[in-house]
Design a protein around this motif. Structure first.
Motif, mmCIF file in Angstrom:
data_model
loop_
_atom_site.group_PDB
_atom_site.id
_atom_site.type_symbol
_atom_site.label_atom_id
_atom_site.label_comp_id
_atom_site.label_asym_id
_atom_site.label_seq_id
_atom_site.Cartn_x
_atom_site.Cartn_y
_atom_site.Cartn_z
ATOM 1 N N SER A 3 0.797 -1.221 0.000
ATOM 2 C CA SER A 3 0.000 0.000 0.000
ATOM 3 C C SER A 3 0.835 1.280 0.000
ATOM 4 C CB SER A 3 -0.945 0.002 1.202
ATOM 5 O OG SER A 3 -0.185 0.000 2.400
ATOM 6 N N ASN A 4 2.146 1.167 0.200
ATOM 7 C CA ASN A 4 3.008 2.341 0.250
ATOM 8 C C ASN A 4 3.940 2.340 -0.965
ATOM 9 O OD1 ASN A 4 5.135 4.157 0.732
ATOM 10 N ND2 ASN A 4 4.995 3.889 2.950
ATOM 11 N N PRO A 5 3.652 3.163 -1.991
ATOM 12 C CA PRO A 5 4.475 3.155 -3.206
ATOM 13 C C PRO A 5 5.953 3.445 -2.952
ATOM 14 C CG PRO A 5 2.444 4.366 -3.577
ATOM 15 C CD PRO A 5 2.519 4.078 -2.106
ATOM 16 N N GLN A 6 6.272 4.323 -1.993
ATOM 17 C CA GLN A 6 7.670 4.651 -1.697
ATOM 18 C C GLN A 6 8.381 3.443 -1.105
ATOM 19 O OE1 GLN A 6 9.612 7.144 -2.561
ATOM 20 N NE2 GLN A 6 11.359 6.210 -1.520
ATOM 21 N N ALA A 7 7.752 2.768 -0.150
ATOM 22 C CA ALA A 7 8.352 1.577 0.452
ATOM 23 C C ALA A 7 8.532 0.483 -0.598
ATOM 24 C CB ALA A 7 7.498 1.077 1.615
ATOM 25 N N LEU A 8 7.588 0.374 -1.519
ATOM 26 C CA LEU A 8 7.688 -0.616 -2.591
ATOM 27 C C LEU A 8 8.866 -0.296 -3.511
ATOM 28 C CD1 LEU A 8 6.382 -3.135 -3.797
ATOM 29 C CD2 LEU A 8 4.956 -1.615 -5.184
ATOM 30 N N ALA A 9 9.030 0.986 -3.859
ATOM 31 C CA ALA A 9 10.160 1.400 -4.706
ATOM 32 C C ALA A 9 11.481 1.100 -4.009
ATOM 33 C CB ALA A 9 10.055 2.892 -5.036
ATOM 34 N N GLU A 10 11.569 1.368 -2.710
ATOM 35 C CA GLU A 10 12.799 1.100 -1.961
ATOM 36 C C GLU A 10 13.099 -0.396 -1.905
ATOM 37 O OE1 GLU A 10 12.356 3.100 1.802
ATOM 38 O OE2 GLU A 10 12.261 5.070 0.842
ATOM 39 N N LEU A 11 12.076 -1.216 -1.707
ATOM 40 C CA LEU A 11 12.268 -2.666 -1.690
ATOM 41 C C LEU A 11 12.724 -3.175 -3.057
ATOM 42 C CD1 LEU A 11 12.059 -5.424 -0.285
ATOM 43 C CD2 LEU A 11 9.626 -5.459 -0.957
ATOM 44 N N ALA A 12 12.076 -2.699 -4.117
ATOM 45 C CA ALA A 12 12.462 -3.110 -5.472
ATOM 46 C C ALA A 12 13.901 -2.678 -5.767
ATOM 47 C CB ALA A 12 11.497 -2.520 -6.503
ATOM 48 N N GLY A 13 14.262 -1.454 -5.383
ATOM 49 C CA GLY A 13 15.618 -0.960 -5.613
ATOM 50 C C GLY A 13 16.658 -1.767 -4.864
ATOM 51 N N LYS A 14 16.397 -2.047 -3.606
ATOM 52 C CA LYS A 14 17.323 -2.843 -2.791
ATOM 53 C C LYS A 14 17.496 -4.244 -3.384
ATOM 54 C CE LYS A 14 17.838 -4.559 1.992
ATOM 55 N NZ LYS A 14 18.023 -5.971 1.678
ATOM 56 N N THR A 15 16.388 -4.846 -3.770
ATOM 57 C CA THR A 15 16.426 -6.194 -4.343
ATOM 58 C C THR A 15 17.200 -6.208 -5.649
ATOM 59 O OG1 THR A 15 14.310 -6.712 -3.302
ATOM 60 C CG2 THR A 15 14.990 -8.103 -5.145
ATOM 61 N N MET A 16 16.926 -5.254 -6.522
ATOM 62 C CA MET A 16 17.635 -5.200 -7.807
ATOM 63 C C MET A 16 19.121 -4.967 -7.612
ATOM 64 S SD MET A 16 15.369 -3.296 -10.705
ATOM 65 C CE MET A 16 16.810 -3.187 -11.732
ATOM 66 N N ASN A 76 7.908 -2.162 -9.017
ATOM 67 C CA ASN A 76 7.963 -3.589 -8.666
ATOM 68 C C ASN A 76 7.321 -4.491 -9.713
ATOM 69 O OD1 ASN A 76 9.061 -5.510 -6.859
ATOM 70 N ND2 ASN A 76 7.018 -5.933 -6.056
ATOM 71 N N VAL A 77 7.336 -4.069 -10.964
ATOM 72 C CA VAL A 77 6.918 -4.911 -12.079
ATOM 73 C C VAL A 77 8.163 -5.112 -12.940
ATOM 74 C CG1 VAL A 77 5.426 -5.107 -14.112
ATOM 75 C CG2 VAL A 77 4.570 -3.980 -12.037
ATOM 76 N N ASN A 78 8.486 -6.370 -13.259
ATOM 77 C CA ASN A 78 9.668 -6.633 -14.084
ATOM 78 C C ASN A 78 9.567 -5.851 -15.392
ATOM 79 O OD1 ASN A 78 10.964 -8.372 -12.318
ATOM 80 N ND2 ASN A 78 10.045 -10.204 -13.200
ATOM 81 N N THR A 79 10.582 -5.037 -15.633
ATOM 82 C CA THR A 79 10.577 -4.141 -16.788
ATOM 83 C C THR A 79 11.955 -4.151 -17.430
ATOM 84 O OG1 THR A 79 8.969 -2.747 -15.629
ATOM 85 C CG2 THR A 79 10.065 -1.777 -17.522
ATOM 86 N N VAL A 80 11.982 -4.206 -18.754
ATOM 87 C CA VAL A 80 13.237 -4.234 -19.495
ATOM 88 C C VAL A 80 13.286 -3.055 -20.465
ATOM 89 C CG1 VAL A 80 13.476 -6.739 -19.290
ATOM 90 C CG2 VAL A 80 12.276 -5.781 -21.263
ATOM 91 N N GLY A 81 14.477 -2.755 -20.920
ATOM 92 C CA GLY A 81 14.644 -1.702 -21.912
ATOM 93 C C GLY A 81 14.209 -2.195 -23.281
ATOM 94 N N ALA A 82 13.500 -1.335 -24.016
ATOM 95 C CA ALA A 82 13.078 -1.664 -25.375
ATOM 96 C C ALA A 82 13.860 -0.860 -26.405
ATOM 97 C CB ALA A 82 11.578 -1.391 -25.539
ATOM 98 N N GLY A 83 14.514 0.202 -25.956
ATOM 99 C CA GLY A 83 15.310 1.030 -26.848
ATOM 100 C C GLY A 83 15.775 2.261 -26.112
ATOM 101 N N ILE A 139 7.345 -9.955 -10.866
ATOM 102 C CA ILE A 139 7.654 -8.812 -9.999
ATOM 103 C C ILE A 139 9.132 -8.853 -9.633
ATOM 104 C CG2 ILE A 139 5.315 -8.558 -9.110
ATOM 105 C CD1 ILE A 139 6.229 -10.028 -6.575
ATOM 106 N N VAL A 140 9.646 -7.714 -9.200
ATOM 107 C CA VAL A 140 11.059 -7.598 -8.825
ATOM 108 C C VAL A 140 11.300 -8.203 -7.454
ATOM 109 C CG1 VAL A 140 12.938 -5.979 -8.370
ATOM 110 C CG2 VAL A 140 11.326 -5.517 -10.233
ATOM 111 N N ALA A 141 10.495 -7.803 -6.479
ATOM 112 C CA ALA A 141 10.706 -8.225 -5.089
ATOM 113 C C ALA A 141 9.437 -8.888 -4.551
ATOM 114 C CB ALA A 141 11.075 -7.035 -4.210
#
Length: 143
Positions: A3-16, A76-83, A139-141
Motif C-alpha cells: 500500500s506504500n508506493p515509496q516503500a515498494l520502490a525502496e524494496l524493489a531498488g534494494k532487491t535489484m 515492482n513490475v519486471n521491466t526491461v529496456g526496449a530502446g 515482480i522484482v521483489a
C-alpha cells in the motif's frame, strides 16, 4: 499488494541492486529511488578512461542505463529496456563523480518513457539519455 508506493520502490531498488553485479563492479551506488525515479552515481576511475584520457562513453552509457533500469522497475513490475538513445555533451574526467538522474515521463500499459541526465559533481551536464521500457511478467521483489 503493497500500500506504500515509496516503500515498494525502496524494496524493489534494494532487491535489484543486490543482484546487479555489473553496477556493483563499476562502483555505482543507488543514491535515491522513488516511484518512477532513480538517482545513481559512479566515480570515474583510471581504468574507465579512453585514448583521449576522458571517460569512455560506454561507462557513461552504463551509468545512465542502470539508473533507467532502477527507475522503470521502481513500481515492482519486471521491466526491461526496449530502446534508447544517448547524446554526449561533455567529457567525464578521472576522479569525477558522475550522477545519473532518471525521471519517468510517461507510463501507459506496458510501455514507459524515461529521461536520464548525467552530470558531474559540479552539476555540468555530461550526457542526455532517453529510454523506452517494456513491462514483462513477474515482480522484482517478493512482498
Amino acid at each position: 499488494m503493497h500500500s506504500n508506493p515509496q516503500a515498494l520502490a525502496e524494496l524493489a531498488g534494494k532487491t535489484m541492486y543486490e543482484r546487479d553485479p555489473a553496477s556493483q563492479a563499476l562502483g555505482m551506488t543507488l543514491d535515491e529511488i522513488r516511484p518512477g525515479y532513480a538517482r545513481m552515481s559512479m566515480r570515474v576511475r583510471g581504468d574507465m578512461l579512453n585514448g583521449h584520457a576522458t571517460c569512455h562513453g560506454g561507462y557513461i552509457f552504463m551509468l545512465a542505463d542502470s539508473a533507467f533500469a532502477f527507475a522503470c522497475n521502481s513500481h515492482n513490475v519486471n521491466t526491461v529496456g526496449a530502446g534508447c538513445t544517448i547524446d554526449y555533451l561533455a567529457p567525464g574526467r578521472e576522479g569525477d563523480v558522475l550522477v545519473a538522474e532518471a525521471v519517468e515521463q510517461a507510463l501507459q500499459g506496458k510501455t514507459g518513457v524515461y529521461d536520464i541526465t548525467v552530470s558531474n559533481q559540479e552539476g555540468k551536464k555530461i550526457a542526455l539519455f532517453r529510454g523506452k521500457s517494456h513491462r514483462v511478467s513477474g515482480i522484482v521483489a517478493e512482498l
